[in-house]
Design a protein around this motif. Structure first.
Motif, PDB file in Angstrom:
ATOM      1  N   LEU A  31       0.720  -1.209  -0.116  1.00 16.58           N
ATOM      2  CA  LEU A  31       0.111  -0.024   0.179  1.00 16.58           C
ATOM      3  C   LEU A  31       0.911   1.368   0.033  1.00 16.58           C
ATOM      4  CD1 LEU A  31      -2.775   1.317   0.375  1.00 16.58           C
ATOM      5  CD2 LEU A  31      -2.457   1.133   2.645  1.00 16.58           C
ATOM      6  N   THR A  79      -5.513  -7.589   0.341  1.00 20.01           N
ATOM      7  CA  THR A  79      -5.498  -6.083   0.670  1.00 20.01           C
ATOM      8  C   THR A  79      -4.022  -5.843   0.730  1.00 20.01           C
ATOM      9  OG1 THR A  79      -5.357  -7.298   2.900  1.00 20.01           O
ATOM     10  CG2 THR A  79      -7.446  -6.500   2.398  1.00 20.01           C
ATOM     11  N   CYS A 103      -2.526  -3.301   2.235  1.00 17.89           N
ATOM     12  CA  CYS A 103      -1.923  -2.693   3.314  1.00 17.89           C
ATOM     13  C   CYS A 103      -1.253  -4.143   4.010  1.00 17.89           C
ATOM     14  CB  CYS A 103      -2.943  -2.501   4.459  1.00 17.89           C
ATOM     15  SG  CYS A 103      -4.294  -3.411   4.850  1.00 17.89           S
ATOM     16  N   ALA A 131      -6.340  -4.275   8.658  1.00 19.39           N
ATOM     17  CA  ALA A 131      -7.104  -4.694   7.688  1.00 19.39           C
ATOM     18  C   ALA A 131      -8.527  -4.710   7.605  1.00 19.39           C
ATOM     19  CB  ALA A 131      -6.364  -5.961   7.017  1.00 19.39           C
ATOM     20  N   GLY A 132      -9.209  -3.816   8.235  1.00 18.40           N
ATOM     21  CA  GLY A 132     -10.766  -3.790   8.781  1.00 18.40           C
ATOM     22  C   GLY A 132     -11.497  -3.296   7.768  1.00 18.40           C
ATOM     23  N   CYS A 133     -11.001  -2.135   6.996  1.00 19.83           N
ATOM     24  CA  CYS A 133     -11.859  -1.367   6.076  1.00 19.83           C
ATOM     25  C   CYS A 133     -12.231  -2.093   4.878  1.00 19.83           C
ATOM     26  CB  CYS A 133     -11.137  -0.210   5.833  1.00 19.83           C
ATOM     27  SG  CYS A 133      -9.679   0.041   4.589  1.00 19.83           S
ATOM     28  N   ARG A 134     -11.303  -2.963   4.529  1.00 22.16           N
ATOM     29  CA  ARG A 134     -11.666  -3.769   3.200  1.00 22.16           C
ATOM     30  C   ARG A 134     -11.757  -2.984   1.737  1.00 22.16           C
ATOM     31  NH1 ARG A 134      -9.233  -7.723   4.968  1.00 22.16           N
ATOM     32  NH2 ARG A 134     -10.035  -9.054   3.787  1.00 22.16           N
ATOM     33  N   LEU A 135     -10.859  -1.953   1.825  1.00 18.27           N
ATOM     34  CA  LEU A 135     -11.147  -1.060   0.639  1.00 18.27           C
ATOM     35  C   LEU A 135      -9.553  -1.126  -0.188  1.00 18.27           C
ATOM     36  CD1 LEU A 135     -12.720   2.073   2.561  1.00 18.27           C
ATOM     37  CD2 LEU A 135     -13.497   1.023   0.517  1.00 18.27           C
ATOM     38  N   CYS A 136      -8.815  -1.514   0.432  1.00 24.13           N
ATOM     39  CA  CYS A 136      -7.279  -1.539  -0.363  1.00 24.13           C
ATOM     40  C   CYS A 136      -7.206  -2.783  -1.285  1.00 24.13           C
ATOM     41  CB  CYS A 136      -6.285  -1.415   0.657  1.00 24.13           C
ATOM     42  SG  CYS A 136      -6.132  -2.561   1.788  1.00 24.13           S
ATOM     43  N   HIS A 192      -7.692   3.846   1.058  1.00 18.59           N
ATOM     44  CA  HIS A 192      -7.418   2.912   2.218  1.00 18.59           C
ATOM     45  C   HIS A 192      -7.976   3.705   3.354  1.00 18.59           C
ATOM     46  CE1 HIS A 192      -4.270   5.983   2.755  1.00 18.59           C
ATOM     47  NE2 HIS A 192      -4.609   6.273   1.533  1.00 18.59           N
ATOM     48  N   LEU A 193      -8.474   3.271   4.456  1.00 15.01           N
ATOM     49  CA  LEU A 193      -8.961   3.827   5.641  1.00 15.01           C
ATOM     50  C   LEU A 193      -8.293   3.573   6.911  1.00 15.01           C
ATOM     51  CD1 LEU A 193     -12.902   4.315   5.210  1.00 15.01           C
ATOM     52  CD2 LEU A 193     -10.973   6.228   5.072  1.00 15.01           C
ATOM     53  N   CYS A 194      -8.024   2.380   6.964  1.00 11.75           N
ATOM     54  CA  CYS A 194      -7.725   1.884   8.411  1.00 11.75           C
ATOM     55  C   CYS A 194      -6.096   1.712   8.631  1.00 11.75           C
ATOM     56  CB  CYS A 194      -8.501   0.388   8.568  1.00 11.75           C
ATOM     57  SG  CYS A 194      -7.677  -1.016   7.611  1.00 11.75           S
ATOM     58  N   ALA A 195      -5.288   1.542   7.740  1.00 12.87           N
ATOM     59  CA  ALA A 195      -4.034   1.084   7.847  1.00 12.87           C
ATOM     60  C   ALA A 195      -3.003   2.526   8.142  1.00 12.87           C
ATOM     61  CB  ALA A 195      -3.298   0.703   6.509  1.00 12.87           C
TER      62      ALA A 195
HETATM   63  S1  FES Z   1      -6.040  -0.160   4.310  1.00 11.55           S
HETATM   64 FE1  FES Z   1      -7.963  -0.865   5.403  1.00 11.55          FE
HETATM   65  S2  FES Z   1      -7.904  -2.956   4.837  1.00 11.55           S
HETATM   66 FE2  FES Z   1      -6.191  -2.121   3.964  1.00 11.55          FE
END
Ligand code: FES
Ligand code: SF4
Ligand code: SF4
Lengths: 223, 153
Positions: free
Chosen positions: A23, A64, A66, A47-52, A35-38
Motif C-alpha cells: 500500500l 489487501t 496494506c 485490515a478492517g476497512c476492506r478498501l485497499c 485505504h482508511l484503516c492502515a
Molecule cells: S487499508 Fe484498510 S484493509 Fe487495507
C-alpha cells in the motif's frame, strides 16, 4: 534496511524494499489505492476497512495492499473488475451508516471518503442501500475537540494511536456487527475518561468524526 | 492472570453476580495490565455477557427461524416499547430485563417468549400487554417509567 527489489504496478516498474507493505509503496509512487484503516509502521495492520484490494499475479483472489509484503518481481494491478466491485460494495456499506452532509462537515475537502469517491468515480448512489438509523449523539465534552460517531467509519486509527502511540487507553471498540462503535469504558463521555486530550486521534481521523473545536472567536470588547 | 484467561474470568464473574459490574471489569483490566476500555470491548462483543443486573422478571423473546417468521421481531419490538428498554437492558426499577434467544424448541407455538422460565405461546402485541399486566406493569407505573426514563436519557 532490506534489499531493493523491482515490482510492477499497473504496468509501471517501481523499485522498493523487500517486505515493505505494498500500500505505502504504491501511494509513495503516486499510485492511488483506497485505504482508511492502515497506518504507516503498523506491525500487524488491522485490515478492517476492506478498501485497499488489489490483484497480485499468482494469487487467486484480490488481496489487501496494506498487508501484502513486497516481493521481487511481483506484478500488481490496482483496477480490475473484481477489485472495483469489492471496493464499491465496501464503500456503499460505509455510506449506509454515515450521516452524509459534506457541506456542513469540518472535513469537507480533506476527507478520505471524498478522495475515494473521486478517485473511483463512486458518485452519489443511484440505488443506495437501506441506511441504518443515524447516530445522533455527539460528544462535545473534551475542551479541544469533538467526537461525532455518526460520521465514524470504524477505521480504528484513533484507537490504535491512543493505545499504541499515546499509550493512554481511553478509547476502544465496543459491541459488534452494526452495534460496533468507538467508545470509552462504560460509554462515559471523553471528559470522564482517562483521555489526556493529546489530540493524536483527531489528527489521524480520516473523516469528520473527530475534529478540533475552533478557538473561541474574540468578540469586540475582549481585551 | 493472562490475557487468554479473560473470557473464562468474565464468565465466572457473570456466574457469581448474574452480570458484569463495571467495577469488576475495571479490576480485571488492572490485573491484566490492559486499558479498561479493552476489557469493556470484549464484554460487549460477546452476546453471552450482560452488563446490567438481570431484572426480577426475565423476559426472553425467541428469534429462532420459526418464531422470527411468525412475528418474533414484532413481539420483541412490543416488549421494547412497553418496557422502554432495549435488548440486554433492565428497567430502572429493576423489575424487568429483556433478552433475545435462539430457538427454545417449541416452534409450533411460535412466536414464543420465555418469561421466568415459562413458555408463553403465540406472543402477539396484545399478548405482550397481557403478560406485562399480569406481572404488575400497570398503566400507572408505565407512566412513571416514561418519566424516569425521560430524565435518565
Ligand atoms: S487499508 Fe484498510 S484493509 Fe487495507
Ligand atoms: S466525513 Fe467526509 S463524507 Fe462524511 S460528511 Fe464529512 S466530508 Fe462528507
Ligand atoms: S473516530 Fe475517526 S479515526 Fe476513529 S474509528 Fe472513527 S473514523 Fe476512524
Amino acid at each position: 534496511m532490506s534489499k531493493k527489489v523491482t515490482i510492477t504496478i499497473d504496468g509501471r516498474r517501481i523499485s522498493a524494499h523487500e517486505g515493505e507493505k505494498l500500500l505505502w509503496v504504491a501511494l509513495d509512487s503516486g499510485i492511488y489505492i483506497p485505504h482508511l484503516c492502515a497506518i504507516r509502521g503498523q506491525d500487524r495492520p488491522p485490515a478492517g476497512c476492506r478498501l485497499c484490494f488489489v490483484e497480485v499475479g499468482g494469487r487467486l483472489g484480490p488481496v489487501t495492499a496494506c498487508t501484502e509484503p513486497i516481493r521481487e518481481g511481483m506484478v500488481v494491478r490496482t483496477r480490475t473488475p473484481r477489485v472495483d466491485r469489492l471496493v464499491e460494495t465496501a464503500f456503499r456499506l460505509l455510506l449506509s451508516d454515515h450521516r452524509l452532509d459534506c457541506k456542513n462537515c469540518t472535513k469537507n475537502g480533506r476527507c478520505e471518503l471524498q478522495v475515494i469517491a473521486r478517485e473511483r468515480g463512486l458518485g452519489p448512489d443511484r440505488d443506495p442501500l437501506q441506511p441504518l438509523p443515524a447516530k445522533t449523539y455527539i460528544d462535545e465534552s473534551p475542551r479541544t475537540f469533538v467526537f461525532d460517531p455518526g460520521r465514524c467509519v470504524l477505521c480504528g486509527r484513533c484507537v490504535w494511536v491512543d493505545q499504541q502511540v499515546a499509550g493512554v487507553g481511553a478509547i476502544g471498540f465496543s459491541g459488534r456487527g452494526i452495534r460496533r462503535r468507538v467508545t470509552t469504558f462504560g460509554d462515559s463521555n471523553l471528559a470522564e475518561s482517562p483521555c489526556t486530550e493529546c489530540g493524536l486521534c483527531v489528527e489521524v481521523c480520516p473523516v469528520g468524526a473527530l475534529f478540533f473545536k475552533l478557538p473561541a472567536k474574540k468578540t469586540k470588547g475582549d481585551s | 492472570m493472562q490475557e487468554k484467561d479473560l473470557i473464562p474470568v468474565l464468565e465466572r464473574i457473570q456466574k457469581k453476580y448474574g452480570y458484569l459490574p463495571l467495577q469488576a471489569l475495571k479490576s480485571v483490566a488492572r490485573e491484566l495490565g490492559v486499558p479498561a476500555v479493552q476489557v469493556y470491548g470484549a464484554a460487549t462483543f460477546f452476546k453471552q455477557f450482560r452488563l446490567n443486573p438481570p431484572g426480577k422478571y426475565q423476559i426472553e423473546v425467541c428469534m429462532g427461524t420459526a418464531c422470527y417468521m411468525a412475528g418474533g421481531q414484532v413481539a420483541l419490538d412490543s416488549f421494547e416499547r412497553r418496557l422502554k428498554i432495549g435488548v440486554g437492558e433492565t428497567t430502572p426499577d429493576g423489575e424487568f430485563s429483556l433478552e433475545r434467544v435462539a430457538c427454545v424448541g417449541c416452534c409450533n407455538l411460535a412466536p414464543v417468549a420465555v418469561v421466568d422460565n415459562v413458555v408463553e405461546k403465540n406472543v402477539t402485541p396484545t399478548r405482550v400487554d397481557g403478560i406485562l399486566l399480569s406481572l404488575g406493569l400497570s398503566e400507572e407505573n408505565k407512566e412513571n417509567k416514561e418519566n424516569s426514563n425521560a430524565q435518565g436519557k
